[in-house]
Design a protein around this motif. Structure first.
Motif, PDB file in Angstrom:
ATOM      1  N   CYS A  77       1.025   4.053  -2.927  1.00 37.80           N
ATOM      2  CA  CYS A  77       0.719   5.459  -2.632  1.00 37.80           C
ATOM      3  C   CYS A  77       1.859   6.372  -3.078  1.00 37.80           C
ATOM      4  N   HIS A 119       0.830  -1.210   0.000  1.00 36.50           N
ATOM      5  CA  HIS A 119       0.000   0.000   0.000  1.00 36.50           C
ATOM      6  C   HIS A 119       0.864   1.260   0.000  1.00 36.50           C
ATOM      7  N   ALA A 133       3.969   9.974   1.408  1.00 35.13           N
ATOM      8  CA  ALA A 133       3.222   8.772   1.017  1.00 35.13           C
ATOM      9  C   ALA A 133       3.841   7.522   1.631  1.00 35.13           C
TER      10      ALA A 133
END
Length: 141
Positions: free
Chosen positions: A65, A61, A102
Motif C-alpha cells: 500500500c 499488505h 498507508a
C-alpha cells in the motif's frame, strides 16, 4: 528484526528507493515508523481468508500500500501553493503523508485479532514475545 527485514528486503528496498528524500530524512522520519510497524504486525495476516491471509500478510499488505501510495502521488500534480517552489515542497509533504498513512492504515488490526496456537488454543499476542500486546482476555475484541 533483521530476519524479518531480510524476508521483505525487496519490498522494503522498493519502498525506500522510491522516496525522494535524503538518507538522513528517511532514517529520521520513515525508518522509526517502519521499524515499529514491523515489530507490531510481522506475524499477523492482513485478513482471515482473503488477501495476504498468511503469516506476515499484514506487513506485506502495508508495504504494498505504501508503494502504491508513492506511485499515486508521484503521478499527480499538486497546485495548492502560490508558487512553483511551494508546490514542489508541498508534493514532498503530501508524498510523505501518503506513505505514512498507508503504512499505518491497518495497524489497528492488532486490537481486533484472535490468535491461536498450533493446537487451536487461544493465546495472547504481543510484539515483545512474538505472540500479543493485549492481555489474553482482550485477544478477541
Amino acid at each position: 528484526i533483521q530476519t524479518i527485514c531480510s524476508r521483505y528486503a525487496d519490498q522494503l528496498h522498493e519502498l525506500i528507493d522510491a522516496l525522494p528524500f535524503s538518507a538522513q530524512q528517511i532514517d529520521a522520519i520513515v525508518m522509526p515508523v517502519l521499524q515499529r510497524i514491523i515489530e507490531l504486525v510481522h506475524l499477523l495476516p492482513a485478513s482471515e481468508v482473503h488477501h495476504h491471509s498468511g503469516v506476515g500478510g499484514c506487513l506485506l499488505h502495508l508495504l504494498e500500500c505504501a508503494s502504491a501510495a508513492i506511485q499515486l502521488v508521484k503521478g499527480r500534480t499538486f497546485r495548492d501553493g502560490e508558487t512553483l517552489e511551494e508546490n514542489y515542497h508541498n508534493k514532498s509533504r503530501i508524498l510523505l503523508t501518503a506513505v505514512l498513512v498507508a503504512l499505518v492504515h491497518d495497524v489497528g488490526k492488532i486490537f481486533d485479532v484472535r490468535v491461536v496456537d498450533e493446537n487451536d488454543r487461544e493465546c495472547a499476542w504481543t510484539h515483545q514475545n512474538g505472540t500479543s500486546i493485549l492481555p489474553k482476555r482482550n485477544a478477541s475484541l
